[in-house]
Design a protein around this motif. Structure first.
Motif, PDB file in Angstrom:
ATOM      1  N   TYR A  85      35.405 -59.557  -0.592  1.00 23.28           N
ATOM      2  CA  TYR A  85      34.843 -58.852   0.561  1.00 23.28           C
ATOM      3  C   TYR A  85      35.777 -58.987   1.764  1.00 23.28           C
ATOM      4  O   TYR A  85      36.057 -58.006   2.447  1.00 23.28           O
ATOM      5  CB  TYR A  85      33.448 -59.381   0.906  1.00 23.28           C
ATOM      6  CG  TYR A  85      32.866 -58.676   2.093  1.00 23.28           C
ATOM      7  CD1 TYR A  85      32.268 -57.425   1.958  1.00 23.28           C
ATOM      8  CD2 TYR A  85      32.958 -59.221   3.373  1.00 23.28           C
ATOM      9  CE1 TYR A  85      31.765 -56.746   3.061  1.00 23.28           C
ATOM     10  CE2 TYR A  85      32.466 -58.550   4.479  1.00 23.28           C
ATOM     11  CZ  TYR A  85      31.871 -57.318   4.318  1.00 23.28           C
ATOM     12  OH  TYR A  85      31.385 -56.642   5.416  1.00 23.28           O
ATOM     13  N   TYR A  90      35.753 -54.134  -1.948  1.00 23.62           N
ATOM     14  CA  TYR A  90      34.291 -54.111  -1.971  1.00 23.62           C
ATOM     15  C   TYR A  90      33.697 -53.915  -3.361  1.00 23.62           C
ATOM     16  O   TYR A  90      32.666 -54.500  -3.678  1.00 23.62           O
ATOM     17  CB  TYR A  90      33.764 -53.055  -0.997  1.00 23.62           C
ATOM     18  CG  TYR A  90      34.304 -53.254   0.392  1.00 23.62           C
ATOM     19  CD1 TYR A  90      34.113 -54.463   1.076  1.00 23.62           C
ATOM     20  CD2 TYR A  90      35.040 -52.257   1.026  1.00 23.62           C
ATOM     21  CE1 TYR A  90      34.626 -54.662   2.344  1.00 23.62           C
ATOM     22  CE2 TYR A  90      35.553 -52.444   2.302  1.00 23.62           C
ATOM     23  CZ  TYR A  90      35.333 -53.638   2.956  1.00 23.62           C
ATOM     24  OH  TYR A  90      35.853 -53.833   4.205  1.00 23.62           O
ATOM     25  N   GLU A  91      34.339 -53.118  -4.190  1.00 18.95           N
ATOM     26  CA  GLU A  91      33.837 -52.904  -5.561  1.00 18.95           C
ATOM     27  C   GLU A  91      33.883 -54.216  -6.353  1.00 18.95           C
ATOM     28  O   GLU A  91      32.942 -54.566  -7.057  1.00 18.95           O
ATOM     29  CB  GLU A  91      34.655 -51.825  -6.281  1.00 18.95           C
ATOM     30  CG  GLU A  91      34.639 -50.468  -5.616  1.00 18.95           C
ATOM     31  CD  GLU A  91      33.476 -49.596  -6.018  1.00 18.95           C
ATOM     32  OE1 GLU A  91      32.737 -49.964  -6.944  1.00 18.95           O
ATOM     33  OE2 GLU A  91      33.309 -48.532  -5.395  1.00 18.95           O
ATOM     34  N   SER A  93      33.964 -57.230  -5.056  1.00 18.10           N
ATOM     35  CA  SER A  93      33.006 -58.138  -4.422  1.00 18.10           C
ATOM     36  C   SER A  93      31.606 -57.870  -4.955  1.00 18.10           C
ATOM     37  O   SER A  93      30.872 -58.800  -5.314  1.00 18.10           O
ATOM     38  CB  SER A  93      33.032 -57.957  -2.900  1.00 18.10           C
ATOM     39  OG  SER A  93      32.064 -58.773  -2.298  1.00 18.10           O
ATOM     40  N   LEU A  94      31.261 -56.612  -5.023  1.00 19.21           N
ATOM     41  CA  LEU A  94      29.948 -56.212  -5.523  1.00 19.21           C
ATOM     42  C   LEU A  94      29.737 -56.674  -6.963  1.00 19.21           C
ATOM     43  O   LEU A  94      28.684 -57.243  -7.303  1.00 19.21           O
ATOM     44  CB  LEU A  94      29.815 -54.691  -5.422  1.00 19.21           C
ATOM     45  CG  LEU A  94      28.478 -54.072  -5.737  1.00 19.21           C
ATOM     46  CD1 LEU A  94      27.383 -54.656  -4.866  1.00 19.21           C
ATOM     47  CD2 LEU A  94      28.560 -52.572  -5.534  1.00 19.21           C
ATOM     48  N   CYS A  97      29.125 -60.387  -6.918  1.00 20.08           N
ATOM     49  CA  CYS A  97      27.780 -60.676  -6.379  1.00 20.08           C
ATOM     50  C   CYS A  97      26.725 -60.439  -7.459  1.00 20.08           C
ATOM     51  O   CYS A  97      25.803 -61.250  -7.631  1.00 20.08           O
ATOM     52  CB  CYS A  97      27.474 -59.786  -5.176  1.00 20.08           C
ATOM     53  SG  CYS A  97      28.323 -60.248  -3.658  1.00 20.08           S
ATOM     54  N   MET A 114      26.062 -58.735  -1.466  1.00 18.37           N
ATOM     55  CA  MET A 114      25.884 -57.458  -2.151  1.00 18.37           C
ATOM     56  C   MET A 114      25.547 -56.373  -1.121  1.00 18.37           C
ATOM     57  O   MET A 114      26.113 -55.274  -1.152  1.00 18.37           O
ATOM     58  CB  MET A 114      24.776 -57.580  -3.202  1.00 18.37           C
ATOM     59  CG  MET A 114      24.643 -56.382  -4.095  1.00 18.37           C
ATOM     60  SD  MET A 114      23.613 -56.706  -5.546  1.00 18.37           S
ATOM     61  CE  MET A 114      21.990 -56.554  -4.851  1.00 18.37           C
ATOM     62  N   SER A 117      28.646 -55.466   0.852  1.00 17.42           N
ATOM     63  CA  SER A 117      29.573 -54.647   0.054  1.00 17.42           C
ATOM     64  C   SER A 117      29.086 -53.211  -0.054  1.00 17.42           C
ATOM     65  O   SER A 117      29.871 -52.269   0.117  1.00 17.42           O
ATOM     66  CB  SER A 117      29.757 -55.265  -1.340  1.00 17.42           C
ATOM     67  OG  SER A 117      30.380 -56.523  -1.233  1.00 17.42           O
ATOM     68  N   TYR A 118      27.785 -53.048  -0.338  1.00 20.20           N
ATOM     69  CA  TYR A 118      27.242 -51.681  -0.394  1.00 20.20           C
ATOM     70  C   TYR A 118      27.415 -50.971   0.953  1.00 20.20           C
ATOM     71  O   TYR A 118      27.794 -49.800   1.002  1.00 20.20           O
ATOM     72  CB  TYR A 118      25.761 -51.698  -0.771  1.00 20.20           C
ATOM     73  CG  TYR A 118      25.488 -51.769  -2.255  1.00 20.20           C
ATOM     74  CD1 TYR A 118      26.096 -50.891  -3.157  1.00 20.20           C
ATOM     75  CD2 TYR A 118      24.580 -52.693  -2.769  1.00 20.20           C
ATOM     76  CE1 TYR A 118      25.835 -50.943  -4.515  1.00 20.20           C
ATOM     77  CE2 TYR A 118      24.303 -52.758  -4.131  1.00 20.20           C
ATOM     78  CZ  TYR A 118      24.931 -51.876  -4.990  1.00 20.20           C
ATOM     79  OH  TYR A 118      24.662 -51.931  -6.341  1.00 20.20           O
TER      80      TYR A 118
END
Length: 156
Positions: A85, A90-91, A93-94, A97, A114, A117-118
């Motif tokens: 993150y 971000y993908e 990281s998600l 998570c 999460m 990230s979204y």
């Protein structure tokens, strides 16, 4: 892990007394960090020192090694999610998570991550859902309440 003790701490997160909530939060983080004993804790601390000194790829390698060795260590996944993150991945990281939450469904830190990230990906409805799940566990979390409002504003 003593599930009765953890359940008691989770209940304390819903207590109206801020001191009770703060103590429960600290104890849960300690339990999660120490889930895999000294080795797991040392690896997480090592990765954090590397991250703090700007050695991001080395920090990622330490966490990836830890995850490969102990794939059921939720906090290792959560720490790598945090690393991703902070480096705008971000993908990734998600995905981490989601793994942390699969292992530990009450990991409010991973749920918060999460949501972040979204939100960073512009998926505000999914971010709101993640922050709401975190609020079910930590209903007094002002940061998650604030982020829900921000995401709701962005949807309108």
């Amino acid at each position: 892990m003593d599930s009765l003790f953890v359940n008691s701490l989770l209940e304390d997160l819903k207590n109206s007394d801020e001191t009770v909530r703060e103590q429960a939060t600290k104890k849960l983080w300690r339990i999660w960090y120490q889930q895999k004993g000294i080795y797991g804790l040392e690896m997480i601390e090592r990765s954090q020192k590397l991250l703090d000194s700007g050695q991001i790829s080395k920090a990622e390698a330490v966490l990836t090694e830890l995850i490969n060795e102990q794939p059921d260590f939720a906090e290792a996944w959560n720490r790598r999610a945090f690393l991703y993150y902070t480096t705008s991945q971000y993908e990734k990281s998600l995905a981490d998570c989601l793994m942390a939450i699969q292992i530990n469904p009450v990991h409010f830190g991973a749920l918060h991550g999460m949501g972040l990230s979204y939100a960073a990906l512009g998926e505000y409805a999914k971010a709101i859902a993640a922050f709401n799940r975190a609020l079910e566990i930590q209903p007094y979390s002002l940061v998650n309440q604030k982020l829900i409002l921000e995401c709701t504003f962005r949807l309108s």
